[in-house]
Design a protein around this motif. Structure first.
Motif, mmCIF file in Angstrom:
data_model
loop_
_atom_site.group_PDB
_atom_site.id
_atom_site.type_symbol
_atom_site.label_atom_id
_atom_site.label_comp_id
_atom_site.label_asym_id
_atom_site.label_seq_id
_atom_site.Cartn_x
_atom_site.Cartn_y
_atom_site.Cartn_z
ATOM 1 N N LEU A 1 37.850 -40.113 8.210
ATOM 2 C CA LEU A 1 38.341 -38.734 8.318
ATOM 3 C C LEU A 1 37.305 -37.811 8.943
ATOM 4 C CD1 LEU A 1 40.284 -38.495 4.949
ATOM 5 C CD2 LEU A 1 41.229 -38.727 7.258
ATOM 6 N N MET A 2 36.022 -38.063 8.716
ATOM 7 C CA MET A 2 34.979 -37.311 9.419
ATOM 8 C C MET A 2 35.057 -37.580 10.923
ATOM 9 S SD MET A 2 32.763 -35.265 7.878
ATOM 10 C CE MET A 2 31.254 -35.449 8.839
ATOM 11 N N HIS A 3 35.422 -38.800 11.277
ATOM 12 C CA HIS A 3 35.544 -39.189 12.676
ATOM 13 C C HIS A 3 36.713 -38.474 13.352
ATOM 14 C CE1 HIS A 3 35.486 -41.662 16.230
ATOM 15 N NE2 HIS A 3 36.588 -42.328 15.911
ATOM 16 N N VAL A 4 37.837 -38.373 12.648
ATOM 17 C CA VAL A 4 39.033 -37.790 13.285
ATOM 18 C C VAL A 4 39.165 -36.285 13.047
ATOM 19 C CG1 VAL A 4 40.271 -39.979 13.220
ATOM 20 C CG2 VAL A 4 40.590 -38.367 11.343
ATOM 21 N N THR A 5 38.596 -35.779 11.947
ATOM 22 C CA THR A 5 38.676 -34.337 11.649
ATOM 23 C C THR A 5 37.318 -33.844 11.152
ATOM 24 O OG1 THR A 5 39.608 -34.917 9.479
ATOM 25 C CG2 THR A 5 41.147 -34.134 11.156
ATOM 26 N N PRO A 6 36.349 -33.689 12.040
ATOM 27 C CA PRO A 6 35.028 -33.193 11.625
ATOM 28 C C PRO A 6 35.121 -31.767 11.085
ATOM 29 C CG PRO A 6 35.226 -33.218 14.014
ATOM 30 C CD PRO A 6 36.440 -33.927 13.489
ATOM 31 N N HIS A 7 34.052 -31.328 10.446
ATOM 32 C CA HIS A 7 34.021 -29.995 9.833
ATOM 33 C C HIS A 7 33.787 -28.929 10.910
ATOM 34 C CE1 HIS A 7 34.162 -31.810 5.940
ATOM 35 N NE2 HIS A 7 32.999 -32.421 6.083
ATOM 36 N N THR A 8 34.868 -28.519 11.540
ATOM 37 C CA THR A 8 34.808 -27.496 12.578
ATOM 38 C C THR A 8 35.851 -26.423 12.286
ATOM 39 O OG1 THR A 8 36.429 -28.620 13.984
ATOM 40 C CG2 THR A 8 34.096 -29.205 14.300
ATOM 41 N N PRO A 9 35.691 -25.218 12.851
ATOM 42 C CA PRO A 9 36.693 -24.162 12.636
ATOM 43 C C PRO A 9 38.100 -24.578 13.047
ATOM 44 C CG PRO A 9 34.680 -23.206 13.500
ATOM 45 C CD PRO A 9 34.495 -24.697 13.557
ATOM 46 N N ASP A 10 38.224 -25.433 14.054
ATOM 47 C CA ASP A 10 39.544 -25.897 14.477
ATOM 48 C C ASP A 10 40.278 -26.625 13.358
ATOM 49 O OD1 ASP A 10 39.125 -24.878 16.971
ATOM 50 O OD2 ASP A 10 38.724 -26.804 17.938
ATOM 51 N N HIS A 11 39.517 -27.195 12.430
ATOM 52 C CA HIS A 11 40.114 -27.925 11.313
ATOM 53 C C HIS A 11 40.050 -27.137 10.006
ATOM 54 C CE1 HIS A 11 38.978 -31.451 14.021
ATOM 55 N NE2 HIS A 11 40.294 -31.396 14.024
ATOM 56 N N GLY A 12 39.746 -25.847 10.106
ATOM 57 C CA GLY A 12 39.783 -24.988 8.924
ATOM 58 C C GLY A 12 38.453 -24.759 8.243
ATOM 59 N N ALA A 13 37.380 -25.358 8.741
ATOM 60 C CA ALA A 13 36.074 -25.221 8.105
ATOM 61 C C ALA A 13 35.401 -23.912 8.514
ATOM 62 C CB ALA A 13 35.172 -26.393 8.479
ATOM 63 N N ARG A 14 34.695 -23.299 7.575
ATOM 64 C CA ARG A 14 33.890 -22.108 7.837
ATOM 65 C C ARG A 14 32.453 -22.416 7.423
ATOM 66 N NH1 ARG A 14 37.755 -21.568 10.215
ATOM 67 N NH2 ARG A 14 39.254 -19.831 10.286
ATOM 68 N N PRO A 15 31.509 -22.459 8.385
ATOM 69 C CA PRO A 15 30.136 -22.844 8.040
ATOM 70 C C PRO A 15 29.425 -21.756 7.244
ATOM 71 C CG PRO A 15 30.262 -22.171 10.329
ATOM 72 C CD PRO A 15 31.666 -22.180 9.825
ATOM 73 N N VAL A 16 28.604 -22.180 6.302
ATOM 74 C CA VAL A 16 27.743 -21.285 5.540
ATOM 75 C C VAL A 16 26.322 -21.835 5.653
ATOM 76 C CG1 VAL A 16 27.192 -20.332 3.268
ATOM 77 C CG2 VAL A 16 29.586 -20.700 3.918
ATOM 78 N N ALA A 17 25.429 -21.021 6.188
ATOM 79 C CA ALA A 17 24.052 -21.471 6.392
ATOM 80 C C ALA A 17 23.296 -21.517 5.071
ATOM 81 C CB ALA A 17 23.340 -20.534 7.362
ATOM 82 N N LEU A 18 22.526 -22.591 4.894
ATOM 83 C CA LEU A 18 21.592 -22.694 3.772
ATOM 84 C C LEU A 18 20.187 -22.460 4.322
ATOM 85 C CD1 LEU A 18 22.843 -25.867 1.840
ATOM 86 C CD2 LEU A 18 23.511 -23.483 1.505
ATOM 87 N N PRO A 19 19.440 -21.537 3.745
ATOM 88 C CA PRO A 19 18.106 -21.256 4.275
ATOM 89 C C PRO A 19 17.124 -22.374 3.952
ATOM 90 C CG PRO A 19 18.470 -20.022 2.259
ATOM 91 C CD PRO A 19 19.779 -20.688 2.587
ATOM 92 N N ALA A 20 16.068 -22.445 4.723
ATOM 93 C CA ALA A 20 14.972 -23.359 4.397
ATOM 94 C C ALA A 20 14.354 -22.944 3.071
ATOM 95 C CB ALA A 20 13.928 -23.331 5.505
ATOM 96 N N GLY A 21 13.773 -23.922 2.385
ATOM 97 C CA GLY A 21 13.130 -23.583 1.123
ATOM 98 C C GLY A 21 12.864 -24.813 0.285
#
Length: 278
Positions: free
Chosen positions: A108-128
């Motif tokens: 499923l990662m291969h056919v529907t990666p985590h992208t906005p086209d598939h409904g995903a909204r990225p949230v950045a995690l800071p370094a630490g």
């Protein structure tokens, strides 16, 4: 061109059947796993009195990596040999649940990666530090719960940073884990999630439930009673978004590499069911 079926899945078995039939992408008999590996971690965050261990099976399919966490020491070395070079369809029938889940996740990662086209909204995690990144991820997860102060949340898969984040929102929680025990703060951890769910307003559930067979009863409970079910998913990060609107209200997906592997910046991907906002 492959025509895929983007409808949410009603059950886990339904999802597996649709993958086997090639309804969601290429025939899984034509997709082979190139690499299989395990990631093992022991950690005790600075300032915390207890530590824990993680072990995860991951499978590489083309550009995608699918994962399933296991109890430390549970996975036989032979599992890696079984996976390398095997096609996804064969691995979906493997006797080990972890292999089946990791193979499904990789496909499923291969056919529907985590992208906005598939409904995903990225949230950045800071370094630490490991604790700083753990807390940042916890905030990203807990923000997916739409609850008033004082509501009770069943937390399936105890993560101390998640419990801290819930307290900061003035939410009550009932920690649950198959191993039982106590939290960092001496709170008892119950072992039977489904029995405890009746006393809670919402469910916050680890993707590990896919691998131990407890996900479907929890999803059905949330659907039957109209409760929010939010998942935090290193295991099955590409699997759980398929159940949005069918018992799952939101997903915080975290594919490999996980936040605990690196001190630099990272990202998680959030999904909400329709009408759930951003």
């Amino acid at each position: 061109m492959t025509v895929t079926d983007a409808r949410p899945c009603r059950t886990y078995d339904d999802l597996v059947a649709r993958v086997r039939a090639g309804a969601l992408g290429p025939d899984p008999r034509t997709r082979r796993v190139a690499a299989a590996f395990t990631t093992r971690q022991a950690v005790r965050h600075d300032g915390r009195g207890t530590g824990y261990r993680n072990e995860v099976l991951s499978l590489r399919l083309a550009e995608a990596v699918g994962s399933c966490a296991v109890e430390p020491g549970e996975l036989p070395d032979s599992a890696l040999d079984d996976c390398v070079g095997a096609d996804v369809a064969r691995l979906l029938g493997h006797p080990l649940p972890a292999v089946r889940v990791a193979a499904l996740d990789a496909y499923l990662m291969h056919v529907t990666p985590h992208t906005p086209d598939h409904g995903a909204r990225p949230v950045a995690l800071p370094a630490g530090s490991s604790l700083e990144k753990s807390r940042a991820r916890a905030r990203a997860v807990v923000e997916l719960l739409d609850l008033p102060a004082g509501a009770a949340v069943l937390v399936v898969g105890v993560v101390n940073s998640l419990l801290e984040a819930l307290r900061s929102r003035e939410l009550r929680y009932l920690p649950c884990d198959l191993k039982g025990g106590v939290t960092e703060w001496g709170e008892p951890v119950v072992a039977d999630a489904l029995a405890a769910a009746a006393d809670c307003d919402a469910l916050l559930v680890s993707g590990m439930t896919l691998g131990n067979g407890t996900f479907e009863p929890l999803r059905e409970h949330a659907l039957r009673h109209g409760k929010q079910l939010v998942t935090f998913a290193q295991t099955g990060s590409a699997v759980l978004p398929r159940f949005l609107g069918h018992g799952v209200s939101a997903v915080c997906a975290e594919p490999y590499p996980f936040f605990w592997l690196d001190g630099g910046p990272g990202v998680v991907h959030r999904y909400r069911s329709r009408g759930g906002g951003r």
